[in-house]
Design a protein around this motif. Structure first.
Motif: not given
Length: 189
Positions: A59-64
């Motif tokens: 999620y963190a990578v996708g959101a970034a």
């Protein structure tokens, strides 16, 4: 021209753009540079865990990585890559990823103080697929995210009959809408 509940959002977007014009000089550049730096750090910090299958890291990578309206390559932001990571997290039950996917498919791809990116997306044609957005809001609602259930209900009230039929197809299908071509499948009006 946007209709229904999207018309006030379009007006609000233009209001934000017009109010931020005085900041379009150095202030906007500083804010955007800091935001890009933060996003790069999120990708760098979480990539190994994301590749190993950790849904919070995915999620963190996708959101970034989210989002560029045109998904140009060679930049940090890539809607196509963001969708891949967010879908991986959502497949493991991450409700934040489900909510973010709903927002992306609804055409609301920019978060936070990203004034320059908001301005760019306000004047370009941001892709959207309301049936897919409804699917993801509904999935997040079923997973317990009350905010998403309300967003699904609001979107359902706004969708046309063909969009509702497409949403029903997503809900009954075996594969959730998760790829770039699903986002490019603009809702039928």
């Amino acid at each position: 021209m946007k209709t229904g509940a999207r018309a006030p959002r379009a007006a609000a977007t233009w209001f934000v753009v017009l109010c931020s014009l005085p900041l379009a000089g150095c202030g906007a550049v500083v804010v955007e540079t800091a935001t890009v730096g933060w996003d790069k750090a999120q990708v760098w910090t979480n990539m190994d865990a994301a590749r190993a299958g950790d849904p919070e890291a995915q999620y963190a990578v996708g959101a970034a990585l989210c989002c560029s309206g045109d998904s140009q390559t060679g930049t940090l932001y890539s809607t196509k890559d963001a969708l891949r990571w967010l879908c991986a997290a959502a497949a493991q039950g991450n409700t934040e990823a489900m909510l973010k996917l709903g927002q992306i498919f609804e055409g609301d791809q920019v978060d936070g103080l990203r004034l320059m990116r908001r301005a760019m997306n306000a004047v370009t044609d941001t892709p959207q697929n309301l049936a897919a957005a409804y699917y993801w809001y509904t999935a997040a609602g079923y997973a317990g995210l009350e905010e998403a259930a309300g967003m699904a209900a609001n979107l359902n009230a706004e969708m046309t009959a063909p969009e509702k039929a497409a949403a029903a197809g997503y809900v009954s299908g075996t594969e959730p809408p998760c790829c770039w071509t699903d986002l490019q499948a603009t809702s039928v009006r």
